[in-house]
Design an enzyme around this catalytic site. Structure first.
Site, PDB file in Angstrom:
ATOM      1  N   ASN A 145      -7.877   9.979   7.154  1.00  0.00           N
ATOM      2  CA  ASN A 145      -6.505  10.476   7.254  1.00  0.00           C
ATOM      3  C   ASN A 145      -6.347  11.590   6.224  1.00  0.00           C
ATOM      4  OD1 ASN A 145      -3.755  10.898   7.190  1.00  0.00           O
ATOM      5  ND2 ASN A 145      -3.239   8.870   6.364  1.00  0.00           N
ATOM      6  N   LYS A 196      -3.907  13.486   5.727  1.00  0.00           N
ATOM      7  CA  LYS A 196      -2.506  13.681   5.304  1.00  0.00           C
ATOM      8  C   LYS A 196      -2.174  15.176   5.381  1.00  0.00           C
ATOM      9  CE  LYS A 196      -2.861   9.437   2.784  1.00  0.00           C
ATOM     10  NZ  LYS A 196      -2.395   8.578   1.721  1.00  0.00           N
ATOM     11  N   HIS A 202       2.179   4.397   9.389  1.00  0.00           N
ATOM     12  CA  HIS A 202       1.659   4.566   8.021  1.00  0.00           C
ATOM     13  C   HIS A 202       2.803   4.369   7.021  1.00  0.00           C
ATOM     14  CE1 HIS A 202      -0.011   6.422   4.437  1.00  0.00           C
ATOM     15  NE2 HIS A 202      -1.202   6.232   4.986  1.00  0.00           N
ATOM     16  N   GLU A 241       3.629   5.930   4.468  1.00  0.00           N
ATOM     17  CA  GLU A 241       4.334   7.167   4.097  1.00  0.00           C
ATOM     18  C   GLU A 241       5.373   7.538   5.162  1.00  0.00           C
ATOM     19  OE1 GLU A 241       0.819   9.519   3.297  1.00  0.00           O
ATOM     20  OE2 GLU A 241       0.425   8.236   1.571  1.00  0.00           O
ATOM     21  N   GLU A 259      -3.080  -1.908   5.049  1.00  0.00           N
ATOM     22  CA  GLU A 259      -3.012  -0.982   3.926  1.00  0.00           C
ATOM     23  C   GLU A 259      -1.939  -1.457   2.947  1.00  0.00           C
ATOM     24  OE1 GLU A 259      -4.666   3.167   4.883  1.00  0.00           O
ATOM     25  OE2 GLU A 259      -2.557   3.158   5.362  1.00  0.00           O
ATOM     26  N   GLY A 265      -3.445   5.698  -2.460  1.00  0.00           N
ATOM     27  CA  GLY A 265      -3.400   6.863  -3.343  1.00  0.00           C
ATOM     28  C   GLY A 265      -3.257   6.528  -4.812  1.00  0.00           C
ATOM     29  N   SER A 320      -7.225   3.473  -1.260  1.00  0.00           N
ATOM     30  CA  SER A 320      -8.188   3.858  -2.307  1.00  0.00           C
ATOM     31  C   SER A 320      -9.628   3.463  -1.979  1.00  0.00           C
ATOM     32  CB  SER A 320      -7.747   3.306  -3.659  1.00  0.00           C
ATOM     33  OG  SER A 320      -6.488   3.843  -4.024  1.00  0.00           O
TER      34      SER A 320
HETATM   35  P1  PGA Z   1      -5.964   6.585   0.091  1.00  0.00           P
HETATM   36  O1  PGA Z   1      -5.007   6.621   1.370  1.00  0.00           O
HETATM   37  O2  PGA Z   1      -7.364   6.307   0.598  1.00  0.00           O
HETATM   38  O3  PGA Z   1      -5.840   7.961  -0.507  1.00  0.00           O
HETATM   39  O4  PGA Z   1      -5.476   5.513  -0.796  1.00  0.00           O
HETATM   40  C1  PGA Z   1      -5.170   5.704   2.418  1.00  0.00           C
HETATM   41  C2  PGA Z   1      -4.146   5.974   3.477  1.00  0.00           C
HETATM   42  O5  PGA Z   1      -3.034   6.384   3.139  1.00  0.00           O
HETATM   43  O6  PGA Z   1      -4.402   5.804   4.685  1.00  0.00           O
END
Ligand code: PGA
Length: 266
Positions: A11, A13, A108, A110, A180, A186, A225
Site C-alpha cells: 500500500n 498510500k 483502511h 486511515e 491491521e 506507521g 510496520s
Molecule cells: P505500515 O502501514 O506498514 O507503514 O505500518 C501499513 C498499512 O497502513 O497498511
C-alpha cells in the site's frame, strides 16, 4: 505445502511519482535478476495512488513478461460504492476493472479516521467491489485504547459483521481480510507474531461459524510496520497468510525481501 497461497500487498498510500516508479522497478528487477526464483508461487500486489495505476500496470507487464515466474498484480487504495453517476472525485470499481486493476483496499484505518468512513460505508464499498469482480482487501483492527481496554475482539467482530451482513461470506473465496492494529500502522510498533496470530485465529473461527470450508481457505493478512526483518517471524504463524505493507513497500529491495520471506509458507 500450505493450502493458502501467500499474498503480500504493498500500500503506497500517497507516495510516489513517475520518476520514483522508474527507479523502483529498476531496483526491483535487479533484485529479481540476482534471485530469479525468489518470488515464484507468491502472489504480490502493488496499490499506488490512482493516477499511477497505469504506470504500475505497464511495469508489472514488463516484469511478468521478462521473467515468466513473477505474479505481480495491480490494486487500488480506494473505490466508491456506485458504478457510475454524479459523484465528483470518486472512482467506480468497474473503472478499476476496466484499466486492469484486480484488487482494492477497503476500510483502511486511515480512511476510517481521516475520511470518516463508517462500517456501513465500508460494507457498501466492499460489496460493490466484489460485485464488480475486484478482490477486496478488507482492513480491520483496533486502536491502542481499544486494545488496552480489552475491546479488541469486540471492535473487529463489529467491523466484520457490518460487511458480511450485506456481502456473502463466499466473497472470501477471492477477498482477503487484513488485520491491521491501528497502533501498529506507521509507528514501527509491530504486533508480535503471537499477538497477530491470536487475532487471526479468532477471525478464522468467526468465518468457520459461517462456513467451515471457507475458514480453511480464506486468506488473512497482517498489516502494521511489517519490514523485511520482522516478516519471516509473522509468516511463520499458522494463520498469517501474508501481509499488507505500507512504508516498507515503497523501497524496492525491502518489498522484494518481504515477498521473498513468504516463500517459507510454500
Ligand atoms: P505500515 O502501514 O506498514 O507503514 O505500518 C501499513 C498499512 O497502513 O497498511
Amino acid at each position: 505445502m500450505k493450502e493458502r497461497r501467500a499474498c503480500i500487498i504493498g500500500n503506497w498510500k500517497m507516495h510516489g511519482s513517475a520518476q520514483m516508479i522508474r527507479t523502483f522497478f529498476a531496483e526491483f528487477f535487479a533484485a529479481l535478476a540476482s534471485h530469479p526464483a525468489a518470488l515464484s508461487g507468491i502472489e504480490w500486489v502493488i496499490c499506488p495512488p490512482f493516477v499511477y495505476l497505469p504506470h504500475i500496470l505497464e511495469n508489472l507487464h514488463q516484469l511478468n513478461n521478462l521473467t515468466h515466474t513473477v505474479s505481480g498484480s495491480l490494486g487500488a487504495q480506494n473505490t466508491y460504492s456506485e458504478a457510475t453517476g454524479a459523484f465528483t472525485g470518486e472512482v467506480a470499481p468497474e473503472m478499476l476493472r476496466d484499466i486492469g486493476c484486480q484488487w482494492v483496499i477497503v476500510g483502511h484505518s486511515e480512511r476510517r479516521t481521516l475520511f470518516y468512513e463508517d462500517n456501513t460505508r465500508i460494507a457498501r464499498k466492499f460489496l460493490a467491489a466484489y460485485d464488480a469482480g475486484l478482490f477486496p482487501v478488507l482492513c480491520v483492527g483496533e486502536t491502542r485504547a481499544e486494545r488496552e481496554t480489552g475491546k479488541t475482539w469486540e471492535v473487529i467482530q463489529r467491523q466484520l459483521e457490518a460487511v458480511f451482513a450485506i456481502a456473502p461470506i463466499e466473497s472470501l473465496t477471492t477477498a482477503v481480510i487484513a488485520y491491521e492494529p491501528v497502533w501498529a500502522i506507521g509507528t514501527g510498533l509491530t504486533a508480535t507474531p503471537e499477538q497477530a496470530e491470536a487475532v487471526h485465529l479468532a477471525i478464522r473461527d468467526w468465518i468457520a461459524k459461517r462456513d467451515p470450508c471457507l475458514a480453511a481457505t480464506a486468506r488473512l493478512l497482517y498489516g502494521g510496520s511489517v519490514k523485511a526483518d520482522n516478516a519471516a517471524g509473522l509468516f511463520a504463524m499458522p494463520n498469517i497468510d501474508g501481509a499488507l505493507v505500507g512504508g516498507a513497500s515503497i523501497i524496492a529491495q525491502e518489498f522484494f525481501d518481504i515477498v521473498k520471506s513468504a516463500k517459507a509458507r510454500i
